[in-house]
Every structure is written in C-alpha cells, then in structure tokens.
Design a protein around this motif. Structure first.
Motif, PDB file in Angstrom:
ATOM      1  N   ALA A  10      -4.484  -6.268  -9.526  1.00 13.17           N
ATOM      2  CA  ALA A  10      -3.549  -5.669  -8.568  1.00 13.17           C
ATOM      3  C   ALA A  10      -4.103  -4.369  -8.009  1.00 13.17           C
ATOM      4  O   ALA A  10      -3.994  -4.088  -6.802  1.00 13.17           O
ATOM      5  N   LEU A  11      -4.704  -3.544  -8.854  1.00  9.52           N
ATOM      6  CA  LEU A  11      -5.268  -2.289  -8.379  1.00  9.52           C
ATOM      7  C   LEU A  11      -6.410  -2.530  -7.399  1.00  9.52           C
ATOM      8  O   LEU A  11      -6.527  -1.845  -6.371  1.00  9.52           O
ATOM      9  N   LEU A  12      -7.268  -3.515  -7.676  1.00 12.16           N
ATOM     10  CA  LEU A  12      -8.389  -3.782  -6.775  1.00 12.16           C
ATOM     11  C   LEU A  12      -7.904  -4.348  -5.447  1.00 12.16           C
ATOM     12  O   LEU A  12      -8.434  -4.002  -4.381  1.00 12.16           O
ATOM     13  N   LEU A  13      -6.899  -5.230  -5.480  1.00  9.75           N
ATOM     14  CA  LEU A  13      -6.356  -5.740  -4.222  1.00  9.75           C
ATOM     15  C   LEU A  13      -5.709  -4.623  -3.408  1.00  9.75           C
ATOM     16  O   LEU A  13      -5.866  -4.559  -2.182  1.00  9.75           O
ATOM     17  N   ALA A  14      -4.971  -3.742  -4.092  1.00  9.39           N
ATOM     18  CA  ALA A  14      -4.364  -2.611  -3.384  1.00  9.39           C
ATOM     19  C   ALA A  14      -5.435  -1.688  -2.809  1.00  9.39           C
ATOM     20  O   ALA A  14      -5.288  -1.146  -1.701  1.00  9.39           O
ATOM     21  N   ALA A  15      -6.539  -1.507  -3.541  1.00  8.33           N
ATOM     22  CA  ALA A  15      -7.633  -0.692  -3.013  1.00  8.33           C
ATOM     23  C   ALA A  15      -8.240  -1.332  -1.772  1.00  8.33           C
ATOM     24  O   ALA A  15      -8.558  -0.646  -0.787  1.00  8.33           O
ATOM     25  N   GLY A  16      -8.400  -2.659  -1.804  1.00 12.06           N
ATOM     26  CA  GLY A  16      -8.910  -3.340  -0.610  1.00 12.06           C
ATOM     27  C   GLY A  16      -7.979  -3.194   0.577  1.00 12.06           C
ATOM     28  O   GLY A  16      -8.424  -2.989   1.715  1.00 12.06           O
ATOM     29  N   ALA A  17      -6.669  -3.285   0.324  1.00 15.48           N
ATOM     30  CA  ALA A  17      -5.708  -3.105   1.410  1.00 15.48           C
ATOM     31  C   ALA A  17      -5.779  -1.693   1.977  1.00 15.48           C
ATOM     32  O   ALA A  17      -5.749  -1.482   3.201  1.00 15.48           O
ATOM     33  N   ALA A  18      -5.866  -0.697   1.097  1.00 15.71           N
ATOM     34  CA  ALA A  18      -5.969   0.680   1.575  1.00 15.71           C
ATOM     35  C   ALA A  18      -7.258   0.888   2.361  1.00 15.71           C
ATOM     36  O   ALA A  18      -7.286   1.609   3.371  1.00 15.71           O
ATOM     37  N   ARG A  19      -8.339   0.261   1.925  1.00 14.06           N
ATOM     38  CA  ARG A  19      -9.601   0.368   2.660  1.00 14.06           C
ATOM     39  C   ARG A  19      -9.473  -0.239   4.052  1.00 14.06           C
ATOM     40  O   ARG A  19      -9.959   0.334   5.042  1.00 14.06           O
ATOM     41  N   TRP A  20      -8.830  -1.390   4.132  1.00 13.75           N
ATOM     42  CA  TRP A  20      -8.673  -2.040   5.447  1.00 13.75           C
ATOM     43  C   TRP A  20      -7.809  -1.180   6.364  1.00 13.75           C
ATOM     44  O   TRP A  20      -8.117  -1.031   7.552  1.00 13.75           O
ATOM     45  N   LEU A  21      -6.732  -0.611   5.822  1.00 13.09           N
ATOM     46  CA  LEU A  21      -5.875   0.242   6.643  1.00 13.09           C
ATOM     47  C   LEU A  21      -6.610   1.491   7.101  1.00 13.09           C
ATOM     48  O   LEU A  21      -6.426   1.957   8.230  1.00 13.09           O
ATOM     49  N   SER A  22      -7.434   2.062   6.220  1.00 11.70           N
ATOM     50  CA  SER A  22      -8.148   3.273   6.610  1.00 11.70           C
ATOM     51  C   SER A  22      -9.124   3.026   7.745  1.00 11.70           C
ATOM     52  O   SER A  22      -9.442   3.938   8.512  1.00 11.70           O
ATOM     53  N   ARG A  23      -9.604   1.798   7.885  1.00 13.06           N
ATOM     54  CA  ARG A  23     -10.544   1.471   8.960  1.00 13.06           C
ATOM     55  C   ARG A  23      -9.860   0.904  10.193  1.00 13.06           C
ATOM     56  O   ARG A  23     -10.512   0.736  11.231  1.00 13.06           O
ATOM     57  N   THR A  24      -8.568   0.586  10.068  1.00 11.14           N
ATOM     58  CA  THR A  24      -7.875  -0.081  11.176  1.00 11.14           C
ATOM     59  C   THR A  24      -6.909   0.835  11.889  1.00 11.14           C
ATOM     60  O   THR A  24      -6.881   0.890  13.125  1.00 11.14           O
ATOM     61  N   LEU A  25      -6.081   1.556  11.111  1.00  9.08           N
ATOM     62  CA  LEU A  25      -5.032   2.351  11.726  1.00  9.08           C
ATOM     63  C   LEU A  25      -5.626   3.594  12.372  1.00  9.08           C
ATOM     64  O   LEU A  25      -6.580   4.172  11.870  1.00  9.08           O
ATOM     65  N   PRO A  26      -5.037   4.029  13.495  1.00 11.24           N
ATOM     66  CA  PRO A  26      -5.504   5.278  14.108  1.00 11.24           C
ATOM     67  C   PRO A  26      -5.021   6.479  13.308  1.00 11.24           C
ATOM     68  O   PRO A  26      -4.171   6.385  12.435  1.00 11.24           O
ATOM     69  N   GLY A  27      -5.583   7.628  13.648  1.00  7.20           N
ATOM     70  CA  GLY A  27      -5.184   8.859  12.976  1.00  7.20           C
ATOM     71  C   GLY A  27      -6.197   9.254  11.920  1.00  7.20           C
ATOM     72  O   GLY A  27      -7.358   8.831  11.919  1.00  7.20           O
ATOM     73  N   ARG A  28      -5.749  10.088  10.986  1.00  3.20           N
ATOM     74  CA  ARG A  28      -6.629  10.608   9.937  1.00  3.20           C
ATOM     75  C   ARG A  28      -6.730   9.600   8.798  1.00  3.20           C
ATOM     76  O   ARG A  28      -5.741   9.292   8.142  1.00  3.20           O
ATOM     77  N   GLU A  55      -8.406  10.025   5.952  1.00  4.69           N
ATOM     78  CA  GLU A  55      -8.811  10.615   4.684  1.00  4.69           C
ATOM     79  C   GLU A  55      -7.864  10.287   3.534  1.00  4.69           C
ATOM     80  O   GLU A  55      -8.324   9.941   2.436  1.00  4.69           O
ATOM     81  N   PRO A  56      -6.525  10.391   3.714  1.00  4.23           N
ATOM     82  CA  PRO A  56      -5.661  10.046   2.574  1.00  4.23           C
ATOM     83  C   PRO A  56      -5.835   8.608   2.112  1.00  4.23           C
ATOM     84  O   PRO A  56      -5.857   8.339   0.900  1.00  4.23           O
ATOM     85  N   ALA A  57      -5.989   7.683   3.060  1.00 13.29           N
ATOM     86  CA  ALA A  57      -6.194   6.287   2.659  1.00 13.29           C
ATOM     87  C   ALA A  57      -7.516   6.125   1.936  1.00 13.29           C
ATOM     88  O   ALA A  57      -7.625   5.356   0.966  1.00 13.29           O
ATOM     89  N   ALA A  58      -8.550   6.838   2.395  1.00 13.42           N
ATOM     90  CA  ALA A  58      -9.839   6.748   1.715  1.00 13.42           C
ATOM     91  C   ALA A  58      -9.752   7.282   0.290  1.00 13.42           C
ATOM     92  O   ALA A  58     -10.340   6.715  -0.643  1.00 13.42           O
ATOM     93  N   ALA A  59      -9.021   8.377   0.096  1.00 17.68           N
ATOM     94  CA  ALA A  59      -8.831   8.901  -1.257  1.00 17.68           C
ATOM     95  C   ALA A  59      -8.073   7.907  -2.125  1.00 17.68           C
ATOM     96  O   ALA A  59      -8.386   7.729  -3.312  1.00 17.68           O
ATOM     97  N   ALA A  60      -7.076   7.222  -1.542  1.00 19.91           N
ATOM     98  CA  ALA A  60      -6.347   6.202  -2.304  1.00 19.91           C
ATOM     99  C   ALA A  60      -7.264   5.040  -2.665  1.00 19.91           C
ATOM    100  O   ALA A  60      -7.150   4.466  -3.758  1.00 19.91           O
ATOM    101  N   VAL A  61      -8.184   4.686  -1.767  1.00 22.05           N
ATOM    102  CA  VAL A  61      -9.144   3.622  -2.075  1.00 22.05           C
ATOM    103  C   VAL A  61      -9.962   3.986  -3.306  1.00 22.05           C
ATOM    104  O   VAL A  61     -10.160   3.171  -4.217  1.00 22.05           O
ATOM    105  N   VAL A  62     -10.442   5.226  -3.351  1.00 23.96           N
ATOM    106  CA  VAL A  62     -11.260   5.669  -4.485  1.00 23.96           C
ATOM    107  C   VAL A  62     -10.455   5.613  -5.781  1.00 23.96           C
ATOM    108  O   VAL A  62     -10.913   5.085  -6.805  1.00 23.96           O
ATOM    109  N   ALA A  63      -9.236   6.154  -5.747  1.00 26.41           N
ATOM    110  CA  ALA A  63      -8.435   6.209  -6.970  1.00 26.41           C
ATOM    111  C   ALA A  63      -8.062   4.802  -7.457  1.00 26.41           C
ATOM    112  O   ALA A  63      -8.194   4.491  -8.654  1.00 26.41           O
TER     113      ALA A  63
END
Length: 789
Positions: free
Chosen positions: A398-416, A418-426
């Motif tokens: 579940a954590l790895l799937l959530a990290a993948g989702a956060a990674r996809w959002l960080s590359r897709t959604l406009p705006g900043r 950085e918070p999504a990238a930090a969530a990907v790492v964690a």
C-alpha cells in the motif's frame, strides 16, 4: 483641451472623481427611498420635521411592520393548532369540514388582492398561515378517516399527504410568483414522500438508501432544469444531504457484509450513488464535490464485493488499486472540469487514507523493536525479524502504491510539486524499509536490506537539488538508521556491523563536497554519535565495570578536538556531538559510579583536559572555564573519596601560586580582567571552604574564613578589582549568614505569626514608594561594578 497634467494622470483623476460622484448619487437615492417610505408626509421643497433631539429612532418602519406581521401569523397559527387539536371534538363532521375549508380557502385566496395593492409582507404572512392550515387539513382528514391506523399506515398516509402538499404548494407558488414561501416549502416537503413510503413498507437500510437516492435524483433534476432565478435552483442542497445519507448507508452495509453475495446489494446502491454524483458534476457548474463522492462510491462498490474474500490488509490494497485509475481523469480533457477534478480528488483521498493505514501498520511494526531494549545482546529476535502485526505484506505494498500515485501527481498536476515529491520519498522509504519484515528472511538479510534503503535515502538527501525532497530524505534516513541500530542490539555481531557501517556512511556523507551544508553537518554529527556508540559497545565486551567505560568514551571528543579546523564547515556540528559524548561519559561515571569515586575523578580530569585542549584555539576560549570547573570538580571528588576533612591544606597550595601567576599576568597585561587573573585562585580556596563551613559545628573555620574574606574584599575595593571584591564580599556575607542563622531562627520563632507578613507588606510599600530611587541606586551600583577591572 490643454491641461498641465499628463494624459494618464488626468484620466486617473477623472475616473476617481466620477467614482466619488457615483457613490454620492447612490447614497442620496437610497436616502430618498427611505424618506419616501416614512409614514409622516413629506412636503416637497421643505424637509420634514426632525425627530426630537436626544430620542433616536429605535426601529425602522419596515422592521416594525415585519415584526407585527410575523407575530400575527404566529398567533393565527397557534389559534389554528389549538382549534384543530383541542376544540375539534365539539363540532360535527360537517362543521369541522366547513370551518377548515372556509378558513383555508380564505387564507390562500387573500394574498392575491394583497399583492395587487403592493402589500407583499402582509400577503406573505397570510400565505404562511394558509400553508399551515393545509397541513392541519391533512391531519384532520387522517384523524377522521383513519382513527385506528397503525404506525405503518400512518407513515403511508404521511408520505401521500406530503406528496400532495408538495405538488399543491408548488402550483400555488407558480400561480403567485411574488410569494417567496410556497416554493421553498414545496421543495422541503418533497423530500419526505419516498423515505416515508420506505418506512411504511418496513424497508431495510438498503431500500431506505434507494429512497433517499431517488429523492436526491429528483432534486438534482429540478436544480439542473429550473430557471436561474427560480428558488428550485437550491434543490442541490437537499440533494447533497440525501445523497450523502445514501452513500453512508451503502458504505455501512458494504462494511458489514460477510460474503460477496451479501455485498452485491450495497454495491448496487453505491454504484447508483456514483452515477448520480458524476451526472450532477457534469450538469451543474462547480459541483466537483459530487464527482468526488461519486468516485468514492464507485471504488467502494467495486472493492466492497472483493473485501469479504480477502484479508483486511489486502482489502485496503484492493481499494487503493481501484482508486488509482481515478487519478488519470485529471488528464481526460473530454470530461468537464468539475468531473475531472472531483474524480482525481477522490482517487487522491483514497490513496491518502491507504497511505495513512500503511504508515500506522509500519509504525507498529518498527516500534515493536523497542522490546530489544529489555535485554540487549540476548539473540532472541525471531528469524524473520519483528513481523508486521496483521497486515503482513499488504502494508508495504500500500505504501509503495501510494508513493507511485504521489509521484504521478507531482509530475502531472500544475503548481508546486515539492510537497508531493517529499511525500513520494517518505512513502517509498516506508514501503521499502518495511517490506523485508514479513517475508520470513533471516535477520542478517533484513538488516542488510534496511541498511541499503537507509543508505539510498541518505544519498538522496546529499545529492537532491530539491530542498523539500532532500529534507524528507534526510529525515527518513535518520529514522531508518535509528531503527536499524535498535534492531541490531539484539546480537553482538549485528551491533558492531550496523554501527560500523552507519558510522562509516555518515563520515563519507560529511566529506561529500557537493552536498548542502546542513546535510554534511548532520552527517558529521551522526558520525560522531555512531563512533561513540561503537566505543560503548566495545567497552561492553570487556570485563570492566560500567564506570570505566567513560574513559574510552572520552576518546571520541578528544579525537574531534584534535581534528579541529580540518573538519571544515562541519566542525561546529561535530563538536556539538562530541560535547554530547563527553556528557555521556560523565553520566556513565557519575550515575553508575556506585561508590567508585576515583573513577569519577579521573573522568572529570580527562574531560577537563579535552576542554583545555579545545580552549587553546582563540575561538574556543570559553571552554577554558569549563576545563577549570572540571579540574576543580575532579580534585574535590578525589579529596572527598580520600576522606579529607581540612580542605584548606590542599586548596591553599593551589591558591597561592595561582594568585602569583595572576599578579604576573596583570603586570604584563594591565587590560586583563581580574576574573581571569585572580578568579580561579580565589575560588579554589574560598568556595570549598565556604561549603565546608556550613557543615562545620566549630568556630575556628568560620572565623578564619571570614577574616580572609574580609581581607580579600578590602583588597578588591582598594585596588578596584571586581573578582576579589565580589568573591570576598559574597563569601563574607555567606559566613555571616551562617553564624547568624541560629539566632535569626530563634527570633522568628519568638515573633507573633502575623508580624513577618506585616513587615513584608510594609517593606513592599516602602520599596514601591521609592521605586524610582531604588532603580537609580541600582544603576549607580551597576555602573560602579562596571568600572572595576
């Protein structure tokens, strides 16, 4: 036209003046309208009589009118209720019907002529009474026609009556559109027929959910098709409430379903909720929350049928996997924006909930390693490490799937991003770090895998150009290092291997030049900390008692002190960690001494040597005072352990040479402070002797110490030296207090109990009355001390 202003400035000036004129005109028109609505007649060309001075108007005429009409309507309603509920039995069936029919008809017909005369508020009040009378008519009909009806029949009648009243009020409101009450009343009443009909039919929760959903669908259809200014546009409010009720019923029924077959009916309800939510977001602008609810319902509908057949942890993973496709809706341009945003937010919300669940499971599993502290090096850890409690492999998945989702959002959604990238790492670190635990691997394999994940996070913290990502990576690397170190305490070989590898990795990170300064400083501090831990572990292998461990531990701050400037920008962090190691050494020698005072004295002396070595450098001169204090403490601990009673025999031989050295220092450097020259030498005798005075019952020591302190004080005053003056004066005052203390106690015991508080109160009053003078005296005293050397 020629003006002295530039065109742009003149245009701005004209716009500003026109705006002021418009504002003034609107104010005057509003004032004129208010004056025309006053009951007193106005004489054109002359102002009306002003109100009496000192008696402001407490209520406007429209406000008073509305209050009177409201009170009148309420009184009529109360009278109608009393007539229907109390006096109904005194009339026959014909009289009852005639009275209610006539009064109701009159109340419903009267608003039309009132509106033609412009009496809108009066018409609203009378119409409200008419609507209430219609409800009473329905109740009267039920009381006459169905006097012995049971609860189900009453609910069925209420459903039919609500439908009739809603239709009648809607028609009445369309016939008299100037009235504002009938249409909202019809809208609210229309919410009742289907739920009441379901209750009348003894329907279960699922059937009640369908009734709520059908009513919500009718509301949404009305809201989507009604004209823009028609009150029915507000039908989306009850639609949202009823749809939420249907969603909650579907979720609760799906959660308690024991088999896949039992979950089909709630899944159908949830699917209908999903369809309605998406349709609402499609038709109503800005209704993205409806699409969000629809996305949640769709995932719950599909996942609910699989939930009874899988383990609880994998049920979470199933819902997460079903929610991930919703994130892709944000890139489907064919969908309206509310639908895209709503579905994407639904997917993100489910991913966030799954991530929280995975984090909670991981925290429980990692915190279980605290049990190792009960018995270090006991080698009791099971072969698979500390297993996850219930979720098993599902939590890291579940954590790895959530990290993948956060990674996809960080590359897709406009705006900043950085918070999504930090969530990907964690999240990614959490999944990878906990993945080896439930796989049944040997302890060495588990620790090796977790060390690799921790090292990767540390490397990312050193090399990432994105500061939030680097900070998140550094935080999880620190957390992972601490947890692996804790787990390694179960075995000796694991302890030395893990501590050595982590210490070497931190030292390499501190030496990595391209890394940011904060990351290198943190790595340097950790390297010193792991070196200290390794020394403690090595000391534990010996047969020495724990207090002796302090001596090798002091080698760590000594090594850091010797390295000195070669540490570069990381010197401060390394020295701070070395200071903590020194405190640990003293704590080992002090807390675990168990009467072995010579070891404590030796540890204090060695710590003083380390501080003195640091104080050699100009920027660390302040550590000289720490070295002096440690040396004195070491000497006194050693003397106390030897049972020395006459401390002066050991302090005077130190004091006299120290004062001689201070005198020579002052001759060579007149600007040197008296604290530097004479402070250590005087304190070496005065302070230990003063401590001995308080436990000495005889008179020679206080007398001799007092005479010596008096001489030092006079010498300090004569030579204008601050250190002798303050040290001698303080010692003299303390000796005097020691000698007078018994007599003071006797006097206080002899005084009445009320006298000390009274004297204290008088003192406070006196001080308060002369507060300014006391402050001036205090400033003068401070200035005088400041002029001393």
């Amino acid at each position: 036209m020629n003006t002295p202003l530039p065109p742009a400035d003149e245009l701005a000036l004209i716009d500003r003046e026109l705006g002021q004129l418009d504002a003034r005109r609107l104010y005057l028109l509003a004032r004129r309208d208010w004056l025309l609505r006053q009951p007193a007649p106005l004489v054109w060309g002359a102002p009306a009589a002003a109100a009496a001075p000192g008696r402001p108007e407490e209520a406007s005429a429209p406000g008073a009118q509305n209050l009177l009409l409201t009170l009148g309507a309420v009184l009529l309603a109360v009278a109608a209720l009393a007539f229907t509920l109390v006096s109904w039995g005194s009339l026959g069936i014909g009289g009852r019907s005639a009275v209610l029919a006539v009064v109701t008809a009159a109340a419903l017909v009267t608003p039309a002529p009132l509106l033609r005369r412009g009496l809108r508020s009066t018409a609203e009040s009378v119409a409200a009474v008419g609507l209430l009378l219609m409800v009473l008519d329905a109740y009267a009909l039920f009381a006459v026609a169905m006097p012995a009806a049971d609860a189900d029949a009453a609910a069925a009648y209420a459903a039919g009556a609500a439908a009739v009243l809603a239709a009648a009020w809607a028609g009445y409101g369309r016939a008299l559109p100037a009235l504002r009450i009938p249409l909202p009343a019809a809208l609210l009443t229309a919410q009742l027929p289907l739920p009441l009909a379901a209750l009348a039919a003894d329907a279960g929760p699922a059937e009640l959910g369908w009734a709520l959903l059908a009513t919500a669908a009718l509301d949404l259809a009305l809201a989507a098709s009604a004209p823009a200014r028609w009150p029915a546009r507000a039908a989306w409010v009850p639609a949202a409430a009823l749809g939420a009720g249907a969603l909650l019923i579907g979720l609760s029924e799906s959660a308690v379903a024991a088999t896949a077959a039992e979950a089909v009916a709630p899944a159908a309800l949830l699917a209908a909720v999903a369809a309605l939510g998406v349709a609402a977001a499609w038709r109503i602008p800005g209704a993205w929350p409806a699409a969000t609810a629809g996305g949640l319902a769709a995932v719950a509908a599909l996942g609910g049928t699989a939930r009874p057949e899988v383990a609880p942890g994998w049920a979470v993973v199933t819902h997460l996997a079903l929610a991930l496709p919703l994130l892709a809706a944000v890139r489907v341009t064919a969908l309206p924006e509310p639908v895209r945003l709503g579905l994407a937010r639904a997917g993100a919300g489910i991913a966030g909930l799954a991530a929280l669940w995975g984090c909670a499971a991981a925290v429980v599993a990692l915190a279980a390693r605290l049990r190792v502290l009960d018995e270090v090096w006991a080698a009791t850890t099971p072969p698979a490490g500390i297993p996850l409690a219930q979720p098993g492999v599902a939590a890291p998945v579940a954590l790895l799937l959530a990290a993948g989702a956060a990674r996809w959002l960080s590359r897709t959604l406009p705006g900043r991003p950085e918070p999504a990238a930090a969530a990907v790492v964690a999240l990614g670190w959490g999944g990878l770090f906990t993945a080896p635990l439930p796989l049944g691997l040997p302890v060495a394999a588990v620790l090796a895998a977790q060390l690799a994940v921790t090292a990767a996070a540390g490397l990312l913290a050193l090399r990432s150009p994105d500061r939030p990502t680097a900070i998140a990576a550094g935080a999880v690397a620190l957390l992972g290092a601490g947890n692996v170190s804790l787990a390694a305490l179960d075995g000796r070989a694991a302890t030395f291997a893990v501590l050595g590898l982590l210490g070497a990795g931190c030292a390499a990170g501190a030496a990595y030049g391209p890394a940011p300064r904060w990351a290198r400083s943190g790595a340097a501090a950790l390297a010193v900390g792991y070196a200290t831990a390794l020394v403690v572990a090595l000391s534990a292998l010996t047969d020495l008692a724990a207090p002796w461990w302090a001596l090798p531990v002091l080698a760590v701050p000594a090594a850091v002190t010797a390295a000195g400037p070669r540490l570069g920008a990381q010197r401060l962090a390394a020295e701070a960690a070395a200071g903590a190691a020194g405190l640990l050494a003293l704590a080992l020698a002090l807390a675990l001494a168990c009467g072995d005072a010579p070891v404590l004295a030796l540890a204090l002396a060695l710590a003083g040597v380390v501080c003195a070595g640091s104080a050699v450098r100009a920027e660390r001169r302040a550590l000289g005072w720490a070295a002096w204090g440690l040396f004195v403490a070491a000497a006194w601990v050693r003397l106390a352990s030897a049972g020395v009673a006459a401390a002066e025999a050991y302090t005077l031989p130190v004091t006299l040479p120290a004062l001689a050295v201070g005198f020579l220092r002052r001759r060579r450097d007149p600007a040197a402070s008296s604290w530097t020259a004479y402070g250590p030498g005087l304190a070496a005798t005065l302070l230990p002797s003063l401590a001995a005075v308080w436990s000495d019952p005889y008179w020679p020591r206080p007398l001799l110490l007092g005479v010596a302190a008096l001489g030092v004080t006079l010498a300090g005053a004569h030579r204008r030296l601050r250190a002798p003056l303050l040290l001698g004066g303080g010692t003299l005052a303390a000796v005097a207090l020691h000698e007078l203390a018994p007599y003071v106690v006797q006097v206080v015991d002899a005084l009445p109990r009320w006298l000390p508080p009274a004297l204290a109160g008088l003192l406070l009053l006196a001080v308060g009355a002369t507060y300014e003078k006391r402050l001036r005296d205090a400033r003068r005293l401070r200035s005088a001390l400041g002029r001393l050397r």
